[in-house]
Write a protein that holds these residues in place. Structure first.
Motif, mmCIF file in Angstrom:
data_model
loop_
_atom_site.group_PDB
_atom_site.id
_atom_site.type_symbol
_atom_site.label_atom_id
_atom_site.label_comp_id
_atom_site.label_asym_id
_atom_site.label_seq_id
_atom_site.Cartn_x
_atom_site.Cartn_y
_atom_site.Cartn_z
ATOM 1 N N ALA A 3 -6.863 -1.220 49.655
ATOM 2 C CA ALA A 3 -7.943 -2.053 49.130
ATOM 3 C C ALA A 3 -7.434 -3.430 48.724
ATOM 4 O O ALA A 3 -8.090 -4.458 48.956
ATOM 5 N N GLY A 4 -6.241 -3.475 48.108
ATOM 6 C CA GLY A 4 -5.684 -4.756 47.689
ATOM 7 C C GLY A 4 -5.203 -5.612 48.841
ATOM 8 O O GLY A 4 -5.271 -6.846 48.777
ATOM 9 N N SER A 5 -4.738 -4.970 49.912
ATOM 10 C CA SER A 5 -4.197 -5.731 51.040
ATOM 11 C C SER A 5 -5.287 -6.341 51.918
ATOM 12 O O SER A 5 -5.048 -7.325 52.614
ATOM 13 N N ASP A 6 -6.498 -5.762 51.888
ATOM 14 C CA ASP A 6 -7.597 -6.288 52.712
ATOM 15 C C ASP A 6 -8.905 -6.190 51.933
ATOM 16 O O ASP A 6 -9.713 -5.279 52.143
ATOM 17 N N PRO A 7 -9.168 -7.156 51.030
ATOM 18 C CA PRO A 7 -10.389 -7.122 50.216
ATOM 19 C C PRO A 7 -11.675 -7.143 51.050
ATOM 20 O O PRO A 7 -12.727 -6.709 50.579
ATOM 21 N N ALA A 8 -11.591 -7.628 52.278
ATOM 22 C CA ALA A 8 -12.789 -7.715 53.119
ATOM 23 C C ALA A 8 -13.358 -6.331 53.430
ATOM 24 O O ALA A 8 -14.542 -6.204 53.762
ATOM 25 N N LEU A 9 -12.541 -5.289 53.316
ATOM 26 C CA LEU A 9 -13.026 -3.939 53.579
ATOM 27 C C LEU A 9 -13.980 -3.445 52.494
ATOM 28 O O LEU A 9 -14.751 -2.512 52.715
ATOM 29 N N GLY A 10 -13.931 -4.084 51.317
ATOM 30 C CA GLY A 10 -14.809 -3.679 50.225
ATOM 31 C C GLY A 10 -14.537 -2.275 49.730
ATOM 32 O O GLY A 10 -15.435 -1.579 49.243
ATOM 33 N N LEU A 11 -13.294 -1.828 49.827
ATOM 34 C CA LEU A 11 -12.927 -0.467 49.468
ATOM 35 C C LEU A 11 -12.818 -0.323 47.953
ATOM 36 O O LEU A 11 -12.212 -1.153 47.283
ATOM 37 N N HIS A 12 -13.407 0.759 47.405
ATOM 38 C CA HIS A 12 -13.344 0.975 45.962
ATOM 39 C C HIS A 12 -13.240 2.473 45.669
ATOM 40 O O HIS A 12 -13.388 3.317 46.549
ATOM 41 N N GLU A 13 -13.006 2.788 44.403
ATOM 42 C CA GLU A 13 -12.844 4.170 43.964
ATOM 43 C C GLU A 13 -14.185 4.739 43.523
ATOM 44 O O GLU A 13 -15.017 4.036 42.955
ATOM 45 N N LEU A 14 -14.400 6.035 43.781
ATOM 46 C CA LEU A 14 -15.665 6.681 43.453
ATOM 47 C C LEU A 14 -15.399 8.062 42.862
ATOM 48 O O LEU A 14 -14.583 8.815 43.377
#
Length: 383
Positions: free
Chosen positions: A316-327
């Protein structure tokens, strides 16, 4: 249309793809053919028998709890005994899928589609990519249970138990009221302590009975999109395989609610152990919000692998464009059975507003996470 979206669309178009149905069996056979088609992988069916109607099983326990609460007014110890039996059975069914109520449900045949790593692949660690191919039951009961637990999670910062946890809490409160009556304690407080959870149990019983008889998807919980991403991810990794892991694809039956298919697969393949196996589950990939699951489980939160969650944070930190987050989830994702078996596991999914590019985005996350896992395994070997 991408390969993942094409597979997902074809699978989602199969009506009544429930556990133990002809539609589920046909889908498994067709998916095995799809996996074999590029010529790099083999795929086989591994059938198993199960009792997948968890809603009906828990309805039996909830009904026993309602009866116990009512009986406890006149026969305190008898009512308390019924409530204790309902509480223990609810826990056993939610955590082990084995209970008296489960024995009262119908047995069905299901199957997993298993595709081992290509014959030339060899590594000490096996990376299992998994998604369930069956459709979930739909209806008011599912929407109500998932909606209510989602609101409670929001109010508690994601730390509330799942629906089965709340069901157990209601049974425990009714049991406490029965025990108070049995020891001679009476009054308004005891009546309230009994009335509120009993009313909740009656509502839960109605919802579970409706869900137990509801029609199969498509709809919320249908993981056709996850199956498409899982197959596409395995193909991409066949073209550029990780250096320190072999990739196995397991598309499971009987995944609705409990991930029974993966549990039976792990039980039948005893060499898949925590020391040599990693499981990457792919959940529904339909929305704009791409996520990895921090925790899951209908009873109480079970945290997924800390190392894999850290690697997800790295992606997630290396590619913010992915919009990856924790759930934080409170259901049953495709990797839950591996987590319960102590195997390092994590699930990727996407939720929120519908997005046609969701499958491609989760696929990119899966590739990036696999690279991170491979690098981590390489560091372990060197160390």
């Amino acid at each position: 249309m991408s390969a993942a979206a094409e597979i997902a669309g074809s699978l989602a178009a199969v009506p009544d793809r429930g556990v133990g149905t002809d539609a589920e069996r046909r889908s498994a056979i067709e998916l095995a053919e799809v996996i074999r088609r590029p010529g790099r992988r083999d795929a086989s069916l591994e059938p198993f028998w199960c009792r997948p109607n968890w809603a009906m099983a828990q309805a039996w326990h909830t009904g026993l709890g309602v009866a116990g609460s009512l009986v406890s007014v006149s026969s305190h110890w008898v009512g308390a005994g019924l409530l204790a039996a309902a509480l223990i059975s609810t826990f056993a069914d939610a955590f082990f899928a084995v209970s008296p109520g489960r024995r009262l449900t119908r047995e069905h045949a299901s199957q997993n589609v298993v595709s081992p790593a290509p014959g030339s692949a060899s590594a000490d660690v096996r990376l299992i990519i998994t998604a369930n191919l069956d459709a979930a039951r739909q209806g008011v009961g599912r929407r109500a249970l998932s909606g209510l637990t989602a609101r409670l999670r929001s109010l508690t910062g994601g730390r509330a138990p799942g629906w089965a946890g709340w069901l157990m809490l209601a049974l425990a409160l009714a049991l406490a009221a029965a025990l108070l009556r049995a020891t001679g304690t009476t009054g308004t407080a005891v009546k309230v302590l009994q009335l509120v959870p009993t009313a909740g149990l009656v509502i839960a019983l109605a919802l579970l009975l409706e869900l137990a008889a509801a029609a199969w998807g498509p709809g919320p919980g249908d993981n056709a999109s996850g199956v498409g991403v899982a197959v596409a991810l395995a193909r991409a990794l066949d073209a550029a395989p990780p250096a320190h892991a072999t990739v196995e694809l397991v598309l499971t039956g009987a995944g609705d609610g409990e991930a029974i298919g993966l549990s039976r697969y792990l039980r039948g393949h005893r060499d898949r152990r925590p020391s040599n196996t990693i499981v990457l589950g792919i959940g529904p990939c339909t929305g704009t919000a791409t996520a990895w699951l921090r925790s899951d489980g209908p009873l109480f939160p079970l945290g997924y692998s800390a190392i894999l969650r850290r690697l997800c944070q790295q992606v997630a930190g290396s590619d913010p464009a992915l919009g990856l987050h924790e759930l934080r989830s409170r259901g049953s994702s495709p990797a839950l059975a591996a987590r319960q078996a102590g195997i390092p596991a994590v699930t990727l999914t996407s939720q929120g507003a519908p997005d046609e590019t969701a499958t491609e985005r989760v696929l990119l996350v899966g590739l990036a996470l696999t690279d991170a896992i491979d690098a981590y395994l390489g560091e372990l070997r060197q160390g």
